[in-house]
Design an enzyme around this catalytic site. Structure first.
Site, PDB file in Angstrom:
ATOM      1  N   ASP A 152       0.543   0.479   3.131  1.00 58.04           N
ATOM      2  CA  ASP A 152       0.338  -0.630   4.056  1.00 58.04           C
ATOM      3  C   ASP A 152      -0.433  -0.208   5.296  1.00 58.04           C
ATOM      4  O   ASP A 152      -0.758  -1.046   6.131  1.00 58.04           O
ATOM      5  CB  ASP A 152       1.682  -1.243   4.463  1.00 58.04           C
ATOM      6  CG  ASP A 152       1.744  -2.729   4.170  1.00 58.04           C
ATOM      7  OD1 ASP A 152       0.970  -3.194   3.311  1.00 58.04           O
ATOM      8  OD2 ASP A 152       2.551  -3.428   4.799  1.00 58.04           O
TER       9      ASP A 152
ATOM     10  N   ASP B 133      15.759  -6.545   2.913  1.00 53.98           N
ATOM     11  CA  ASP B 133      16.698  -6.146   1.866  1.00 53.98           C
ATOM     12  C   ASP B 133      17.974  -6.987   1.933  1.00 53.98           C
ATOM     13  O   ASP B 133      18.424  -7.540   0.925  1.00 53.98           O
ATOM     14  CB  ASP B 133      17.019  -4.651   1.958  1.00 53.98           C
ATOM     15  CG  ASP B 133      17.346  -4.195   3.374  1.00 53.98           C
ATOM     16  OD1 ASP B 133      17.354  -5.036   4.295  1.00 53.98           O
ATOM     17  OD2 ASP B 133      17.592  -2.992   3.561  1.00 53.98           O
TER      18      ASP B 133
END
Length: 745
Positions: free
Chosen positions: A155, A459
């Protein structure tokens, strides 16, 4: 009331042999005692609030009413968090797998494909060699190479990371057969060569190759560019040519997908096929949201679907290397079980860490978060998704168990079979297309498909939404750690990481998907309470801050705010305190911890409450009101040698000025002076019974603050408390004391 359960009997895979166990289940022996203690403790909490109500009603002054109200609110939050935490103690279970039976119930050729996702974001905070070691460790799994594909999400869009993986692809041809031949367990090269391995000429040859690769990668990282001497082939020039433009920046660049290894073409030195290895840097634009890690994972879901579309996905943090080569087989012990397969979303392994010092001074093991609480969830609907070390069924990312939500392109749906090579032009074009920054516009990605958006803690949010859709999960906790990761070795990184988690959790807690409403309705009471324990974790900062300052300031002014020792209420307070701490210690030790690490854990609980949780709550509400705040920061994985030595010696690393250190130091100074003055007052006053609890509380916090006093007064190394922090904290603590004295008198 308990949430839905599944697979409670010793489930078996019955397709070929009903006698072969793939996994078993054993309830915890503490279940009954936990339930009895919870009932008794709940009665004590009710009695406490009866006293609070009485003191509030009969308060004679505005000051006493305000003090009692602050204590009441603090105890209300503590009681709320205690009630949430009981969900983990109602039905904890332990599971065991029998991976050796997999080959007896299924042919190797019939094993499902495995796509492995590894995410990295910054080559200077997450060293490429660390990411390379993670990738090599999973490429070397005892799993068919032709069924394994590793996707690396960069990223940061860095040519340095791509170069490191080009070198890793070459080294893999030697490393993988070496691991197979010698049956080594530690398949991260760094970890293997740092261990007491058996010497041989072959081992030394492999080590020399690895060190050569490491030097080359670190030299490129130091110079900040891939030199012409490393760009040899036309393929290399084409790959790195994309970076040779001013328009290519970290925040603004086109998609880069590079197939580094192809299982249909590339072989190792012994002639065996190598697994696929694919580098992915998704398209970035300053005008398009990228949704942080969740966005990167969703790009990998789509790119991998276009290229291999394996039914099982493993996602890993960049520093979380494999420590057990048969881990995929352990996960398959549940994935292949027809009794639970239909509703099984994922198999979560605990995050475990290497390099912790003896007493784990920063409590980075997170024993409750990553182990104890997940064991408690294991007897309900299963653990929450922990962000790494998780084997997903790809199907679970596309709707609930009974309704498949198809994506906008048929070729990336979970049931599509890819029958073209990953280097086929049409496959690469589709992969490029689905990695575009505008691809998700007007789609269900991030809302109903894939990893969910809306929180820095993607998450937690993703796991919550999956459970509410009807999915279940399994917590797999083998004796040998499946994965081992790095931990921060300085306090500012530890607190910064916890602040980011706090903000992400609060983003979910105060959204339409709050676990206390949406969660309880979708998962049942106990699961909803368990998820609420995590969601509202940052609210601990309110009672911790209150009890770190209010009783101490009252003591400095000679005021008693707790029951006297001779009063019956004193016994209630002591029971609540000792019962909570005692059960916490018991859980920690039974879970494999030590008393020293438990002490570190409760000390860091206090420190986080005074710093990262407090600042996390503040930053969350500032964002909520539209006030701009600091952006997302990647936790540094770079290790400084001197800092590492101090960490090994058990010294706290302060070193740099941070606002979070100011509040910690304020509490340390206030409690020290409170304890000294209170002790003098206690010895000379006739009101010893009335001051005992405040003096005891000050003494406990002073003991927890010993590393701060040491850093302020007794250290001269670079990790000492900055003078600026000490002066600022002293001034603010004095101001708070002056204000409290004016109000209380």
């Amino acid at each position: 009331m308990e949430g839905p359960r599944f697979g409670e009997s010793n489930a078996t895979y019955t397709a070929r042999s009903p006698k072969l166990l793939l996994h078993s289940l054993r309830p915890s022996r503490l279940t009954f005692s936990n339930r009895v203690f919870a009932a008794v403790y709940a009665c004590a909490i009710i009695a406490l609030f009866y006293r609070h109500a009485h003191t509030l009603i009969y308060s004679k002054t505005l000051v006493s009413f305000s003090v009692n109200l602050m204590l009441f609110i603090s105890d209300l939050i503590l009681a709320f968090m205690w009630a949430n935490g009981q969900a983990f103690r109602m039905r904890p279970v332990y599971r065991k797998e029998f991976p050796e039976n997999i080959e007896k119930v299924m042919k190797t050729s019939d094993l499902p494909g495995l796509d492995i996702f590894i995410c990295t974001a910054d080559p200077y905070k997450e060293p490429p060699m660390s990411v390379v070691n993670t990738a090599l460790s999973v490429m070397a799994y005892d799993y068919p190479a032709e069924k394994t594909s590793v996707y690396v999400s960069d990223d940061g869009g860095s040519a340095l990371t791509l170069f490191a993986f080009m070198e890793a692809a070459k080294f893999a041809a030697h490393w993988l057969p070496f691991c197979r031949k010698n049956n080594i367990a530690k398949r991260s090269p760094d970890e293997f060569f740092a261990s007491n391995y058996s010497w041989s000429s072959e081992t030394e040859k492999i080590k020399t190759m690895y060190e050569s690769m490491k030097v080359k990668v670190e030299r490129v990282l130091e110079t900040g560019k891939v030199g012409d001497e490393y760009i040899i082939s036309d393929q290399d020039r084409q790959a790195f040519g994309k970076w040779n433009t001013d328009r290519f920046t970290r925040q603004n660049h086109p998609t880069v997908i590079q197939v580094l290894l192809d299982k249909d073409k590339d072989r190792d030195t012994t002639g065996h096929w190598l697994p696929n290895l694919v580098y992915v840097a998704r398209q970035k634009s300053k005008t398009s949201p990228h949704h942080f890690k969740a966005g990167a994972l969703n790009v990998l879901v789509r790119v991998s679907a276009a290229m291999t579309n394996a039914p099982v996905i493993l996602n890993l943090d960049c520093d979380m290397y494999s420590n057990d080569p048969i881990t995929p087989l352990r996960a398959l012990c549940y994935v292949l079980d027809p009794e639970i397969q239909k509703k099984l979303a994922y198999v979560q392994f605990p995050q475990e860490f290497h390099g912790l010092n003896e007493n784990d001074i920063y409590a980075c093991e997170h024993k409750r978060l990553y182990k104890l609480n997940q064991i408690g969830f294991n007897g309900l609907s299963g653990p929450n998704y922990l962000g790494s070390g998780c084997f997903f069924r790809r199907r679970a990312l596309f709707g609930n168990p009974s309704t498949l939500i198809l994506p906008e392109i048929r070729e990336i749906s979970p049931d599509y079979i890819v029958n073209k090579p990953i280097t086929d032009q049409s496959v690469l074009e589709l992969a490029q297309h689905v990695a575009g920054c505008n691809y998700e516009n007007q789609t269900k990605w991030g809302s109903k498909i894939g990893f969910r958006y809306g929180s820095l803690s993607e998450d937690y949010h993703t796991g919550l939404r999956m459970k509410c859709e009807g999915w279940r999960a399994i917590f797999c906790y083998p004796e040998r750690a499946a994965f081992l990761g790095d931990v921060p070795s300085n306090l500012v990184d530890v607190l910064g990481q916890n602040k980011r988690w706090a903000i992400g959790l609060l983003q979910v807690a105060f959204s339409r998907y709050s676990s206390i409403t949406f969660g309880v309705k979708g998962m049942g009471l106990l699961m909803g309470l368990g998820y609420s324990f995590f969601a509202f974790w940052p609210t601990y900062s309110i009672p911790i801050t209150t009890y770190s300052f209010l009783p101490q300031l009252a003591l400095l002014n000679g005021l008693s705010i707790f029951p006297k020792v001779s009063e019956p209420w004193f016994l209630l307070y002591m029971f609540l305190f000792l019962g909570s701490y005692g059960q916490d210690l018991l859980d920690f030790v039974v879970g494999g911890g030590t008393i020293q690490r438990w002490w570190s854990d409760q000390r860091m609980w206090m420190m986080r409450g005074l710093s990262s949780y407090l600042f996390g709550i503040t930053e969350f509400f500032l964002r909520y009101m539209g006030i701009p705040t600091q952006g997302f920061n990647v936790t540094s994985k770079v290790v400084d040698d001197e800092q590492s030595k101090r960490y090994e010696r058990g010294l706290f690393e302060f070193g740099v000025h941070s606002p979070m250190f100011v509040t910690l130091t304020m509490a340390a100074i206030t409690n020290l002076f409170s304890f000294i003055y209170g002790l003098i007052l206690f010895l000379s006053s006739s009101n010893k019974e009335g001051l005992f609890m405040q003096l005891f509380l000050s003494a406990l916090i002073v003991m927890n603050c010993l590393p701060i006093y040491h850093a302020i007064a007794l250290r001269s190394d670079k990790g000492k408390m900055p003078i600026r922090t000490t002066i600022t904290a002293t001034f603010l603590a004095s101001a708070v004391y002056a204000a409290a004295s004016f109000i209380l008198k």
